[in-house]
Design a protein around this motif. Structure first.
Motif, PDB file in Angstrom:
ATOM      1  N   UNK A  39       0.771  -1.331   0.057  1.00 27.18           N
ATOM      2  CA  UNK A  39       0.191   0.055  -0.042  1.00 27.18           C
ATOM      3  C   UNK A  39       0.634   1.233  -0.102  1.00 27.18           C
ATOM      4  N   UNK A  40       2.340   1.213   0.088  1.00 25.54           N
ATOM      5  CA  UNK A  40       2.840   2.270   0.589  1.00 25.54           C
ATOM      6  C   UNK A  40       2.419   3.406   1.217  1.00 25.54           C
ATOM      7  N   UNK A  41       1.694   3.070   2.207  1.00 26.84           N
ATOM      8  CA  UNK A  41       1.151   4.272   3.091  1.00 26.84           C
ATOM      9  C   UNK A  41       0.100   5.135   2.551  1.00 26.84           C
ATOM     10  N   UNK A  42      -0.446   4.610   1.322  1.00 22.51           N
ATOM     11  CA  UNK A  42      -1.643   5.490   0.877  1.00 22.51           C
ATOM     12  C   UNK A  42      -2.986   4.654   1.223  1.00 22.51           C
ATOM     13  N   UNK A  43      -3.743   5.366   1.842  1.00 24.89           N
ATOM     14  CA  UNK A  43      -4.885   4.652   2.421  1.00 24.89           C
ATOM     15  C   UNK A  43      -6.059   5.042   1.550  1.00 24.89           C
ATOM     16  N   UNK A  44      -6.080   5.672   0.650  1.00 21.72           N
ATOM     17  CA  UNK A  44      -6.922   6.092  -0.280  1.00 21.72           C
ATOM     18  C   UNK A  44      -7.430   4.820  -1.281  1.00 21.72           C
ATOM     19  N   UNK A  45      -6.602   4.051  -1.698  1.00 23.79           N
ATOM     20  CA  UNK A  45      -6.820   2.865  -2.554  1.00 23.79           C
ATOM     21  C   UNK A  45      -6.652   1.631  -1.448  1.00 23.79           C
TER      22      UNK A  45
END
Length: 106
Positions: free
Chosen positions: A47-53
């Motif tokens: 996820x690389x820290x991206x919680x939007x997807x």
């Protein structure tokens, strides 16, 4: 990890059921914490820290599905079907009365 005394000759399994339960619960606790740590690492890395997807969560979910499938495959290959041998060495299940006599229960 933990040594089970049932692997030694001369050990009566009826006397060590509490120990078996303790070993099982300890392994369950350790396995659960390791599994959660691995799934968290997979989720964070993908996820690389991206919680939007939800790509990290999807990867974590598919990791759990693949692990469960692998464990089911191992169980199907290595676990034997049938009844375990009794204390006399013959196959078959003991009756409740026989088990109570072995445990000295009334």
């Amino acid at each position: 990890m933990l040594r089970a005394p049932q692997l030694k000759s001369g050990v009566n399994i009826m006397e060590t059921t509490a120990l078996v339960g303790a070993i099982f619960n300890a392994n369950l606790q350790i396995g659960s914490s390791l599994g959660l740590a691995i799934v968290t690492a997979v989720t964070a890395e993908v996820g690389q820290g991206d919680l939007s997807n939800f790509t990290g969560y999807k990867a974590g979910w598919w990791f759990v599905v693949a692990l469960a499938g692998f464990e089911a495959l191992l169980a199907a290959v290595f676990l034997r079907a049938g009844q375990p041998p009794t204390a006399s060495g013959q196959k078959g299940a003991d009756s409740v009365d026989t088990i109570n006599e072995k445990l000295d229960c009334v």
